[in-house]
Design a protein around this motif. Structure first.
Motif, mmCIF file in Angstrom:
data_model
loop_
_atom_site.group_PDB
_atom_site.id
_atom_site.type_symbol
_atom_site.label_atom_id
_atom_site.label_comp_id
_atom_site.label_asym_id
_atom_site.label_seq_id
_atom_site.Cartn_x
_atom_site.Cartn_y
_atom_site.Cartn_z
ATOM 1 N N HIS A 268 -2.926 0.432 -0.814
ATOM 2 C CA HIS A 268 -1.949 -0.512 -0.298
ATOM 3 C C HIS A 268 -0.874 0.224 0.494
ATOM 4 C CE1 HIS A 268 0.398 -4.245 -0.155
ATOM 5 N NE2 HIS A 268 -0.729 -4.830 -0.506
ATOM 6 N N THR A 269 -0.182 -0.511 1.366
ATOM 7 C CA THR A 269 0.762 0.122 2.293
ATOM 8 C C THR A 269 1.832 0.945 1.583
ATOM 9 O OG1 THR A 269 0.460 -1.839 3.671
ATOM 10 C CG2 THR A 269 2.198 -0.315 4.312
ATOM 11 N N SER A 270 2.406 0.406 0.524
ATOM 12 C CA SER A 270 3.499 1.106 -0.154
ATOM 13 C C SER A 270 3.051 2.450 -0.715
ATOM 14 C CB SER A 270 4.062 0.236 -1.277
ATOM 15 O OG SER A 270 4.651 -0.914 -0.758
ATOM 16 N N SER B 24 6.034 -5.788 5.939
ATOM 17 C CA SER B 24 4.723 -6.276 5.514
ATOM 18 C C SER B 24 3.662 -5.382 6.125
ATOM 19 C CB SER B 24 4.503 -7.725 5.957
ATOM 20 O OG SER B 24 4.524 -7.832 7.371
ATOM 21 N N THR B 25 2.480 -5.412 5.542
ATOM 22 C CA THR B 25 1.400 -4.538 5.989
ATOM 23 C C THR B 25 1.093 -4.734 7.464
ATOM 24 O OG1 THR B 25 0.417 -4.580 3.782
ATOM 25 C CG2 THR B 25 -0.997 -3.883 5.582
ATOM 26 N N GLY C 134 10.570 -3.990 10.319
ATOM 27 C CA GLY C 134 10.946 -3.400 9.039
ATOM 28 C C GLY C 134 12.452 -3.361 8.919
ATOM 29 N N LEU C 135 12.970 -3.614 7.731
ATOM 30 C CA LEU C 135 14.408 -3.552 7.473
ATOM 31 C C LEU C 135 14.653 -2.587 6.325
ATOM 32 C CD1 LEU C 135 15.177 -7.401 7.491
ATOM 33 C CD2 LEU C 135 15.563 -5.808 9.375
ATOM 34 N N GLY D 224 6.340 -15.174 7.769
ATOM 35 C CA GLY D 224 6.003 -16.032 6.632
ATOM 36 C C GLY D 224 7.011 -15.926 5.502
ATOM 37 N N ASP D 225 8.163 -15.302 5.779
ATOM 38 C CA ASP D 225 9.186 -15.096 4.750
ATOM 39 C C ASP D 225 10.491 -15.776 5.142
ATOM 40 O OD1 ASP D 225 7.566 -13.521 3.090
ATOM 41 O OD2 ASP D 225 8.043 -11.707 4.214
#
Length: 429
Positions: free
Chosen positions: A78-80, A173-174, A179-180, A273-274
């Protein structure tokens, strides 16, 4: 399925010939990473070499150096987990890699390997805070925590218990092109509006219609930015500087994430989507996912906020909140799947009193489902799709079910007879 390890052992240890990668460019695909699938089936997001490099530089922006020891117990698929892994390579730091997260062994590992930086996601910090307190809780060398998804109350509890640790909360998100990062350390925020960042990579928070599940547009057909303090959909402009590659061999799903003619004719934005919101000091806060937020009694209900309130009860270990359809009713009624702390009974009266004190009437869960464990993804995100589909039918669900009873001021067991009365409209929600 084919094995991979045996093929790795057979591979040559010599450097890869240059001609093998002669056609690789920054925008060439580097890896496929599957999305979590919390609100649907997982999709293979394409990460380019440029994106992989950008993710790998995150640690350097927070001051991680080659002398640090980085502790990682997240899945590398996963990305993280991948970002933390490649970041330590870029920094030249030491990586302490654990095959599986363990709350009970976490701090022992940190002490054993002299860990200075940890990575978290989703519920990691809350799992750590729920372990039994020890005299050695502050006996460690961890100075920094990098990750995303920690709630404000858990953030404060984590610092109070485990000492002064600089928490670097991220948002991203992936597959996304935005990005923040919370570079100031403001508890609860995922970032802050920065003029240079917004100029370089334009983004906006726009008004969103929860019921119709689409952005609100004005008379000219363009989107409208949300006001200060108002939750809205976060979108990011798609450009050469911030491309959106999408999903592998899935043009339909890729197009679903694009918004066209947002502020001017011909522009394109990535739909995160957020739902997020900005306060008067320009700090940015995550509220909920579009698929998770639902509408009831003409009001929008953010599942994250309801979960936060429920988990402040001493007897509740975890809460997964979602909306369920009720025949003959508009919108969706709130329901919460709960995991109780070991040995704790469900207190229907106490729970009613708690939600009545902290939540408006429309946001209080109408139904409660008690489970031994809540289903999560590999990165500790709650799964909701199956729970939403199962609804609140007593004859199909073996878990204990409860319904909010305003007259008796209590959550009472939901029987088949009561369910039939709800469906027929005899019991008003």
């Amino acid at each position: 399925m084919e094995t991979f390890s045996d093929k790795i052992r057979q591979a040559s240890s010599e450097p890869i010939p240059v001609d093998v990668r002669s056609n690789v460019r920054l925008m060439s695909p580097a890896v496929y990473i599957y999305t979590s699938g919390t609100t649907g089936l997982p999709k293979a997001a394409v990460l380019t070499h440029l994106r992989l490099w950008n993710l790998s530089f995150v640690q350097s922006t927070f001051g991680v150096s080659s002398t640090d020891v980085f502790y990682l117990n997240l899945p590398l698929y996963h990305t993280s987990g991948l970002m933390a892994f490649t970041g330590t390579i870029e920094r030249g730091s030491t990586l302490a890699l654990r095959s599986k997260f363990s709350a009970s062994h976490f701090w022992d590992d940190c002490r054993k390997y002299n860990v200075t930086v940890i990575h978290y996601i989703g519920e990691t910090m809350r799992y750590l805070c729920s372990t039994q307190k020890r005299p050695s809780d502050r006996n460690h060398k961890v100075r920094m925590a990098i990750g995303n998804g920690v709630r404000a109350d858990v953030w404060r509890e984590f610092l109070n218990r485990f000492g002064h640790i600089s928490v670097k909360e991220l948002y991203g998100s992936t597959e996304g092109n935005i990005g923040l990062s919370n570079y100031t350390g403001k508890v609860g925020a995922v970032g802050r509006v920065n003029f240079f960042h917004k100029w370089l990579l334009p983004y906006a928070i726009i008004k969103y219609d929860i019921e119709k599940e689409e952005p609100l547009r004005n008379s000219e057909g363009f989107c409208v930015e949300a006001a200060t303090g108002e939750a809205g959909l976060l979108i990011s402009q798609i450009s050469q500087k911030a491309p959106f590659i999408g999903y592998a061999r899935d043009p339909k799903q890729t197009e679903k994430k694009r918004l066209h003619d947002v502020f001017v004719k011909g522009d394109q934005y990535f739909n995160t989507g957020d739902l997020l919101w900005i306060d008067e000091e320009n700090f940015i806060y995550f509220q909920d996912r579009i698929g998770d937020t639902f509408r009831w009694k003409g009001e929008n209900v953010a599942t994250n906020e309801v979960s936060d309130i429920l988990t402040t009860m001493p007897s509740i270990q975890e809460a997964n909140v979602y909306g369920v359809k009720v025949p003959g009713q508009e919108g969706r009624a709130g329901m919460a799947a709960l995991r109780l702390k070991e040995g704790e009974p469900f207190d229907g009266t106490g729970t009613f009193r708690h939600v009545s004190r902290y939540l408006p009437a429309y946001a209080r869960p109408r139904f409660i489902r008690i489970q031994n464990c809540l289903t999560v993804t590999g990165t500790f995100k709650h799964r909701k799709v199956k729970l939403v589909e199962e609804g609140f039918k007593p004859d199909e669900i073996s878990d204990r079910l409860y319904i909010l009873d305003d007259k008796d001021k209590c959550y009472v067991p939901l029987t088949q007879r009561m369910y039939d009365s709800v469906v027929s409209g005899m019991i008003k929600l």
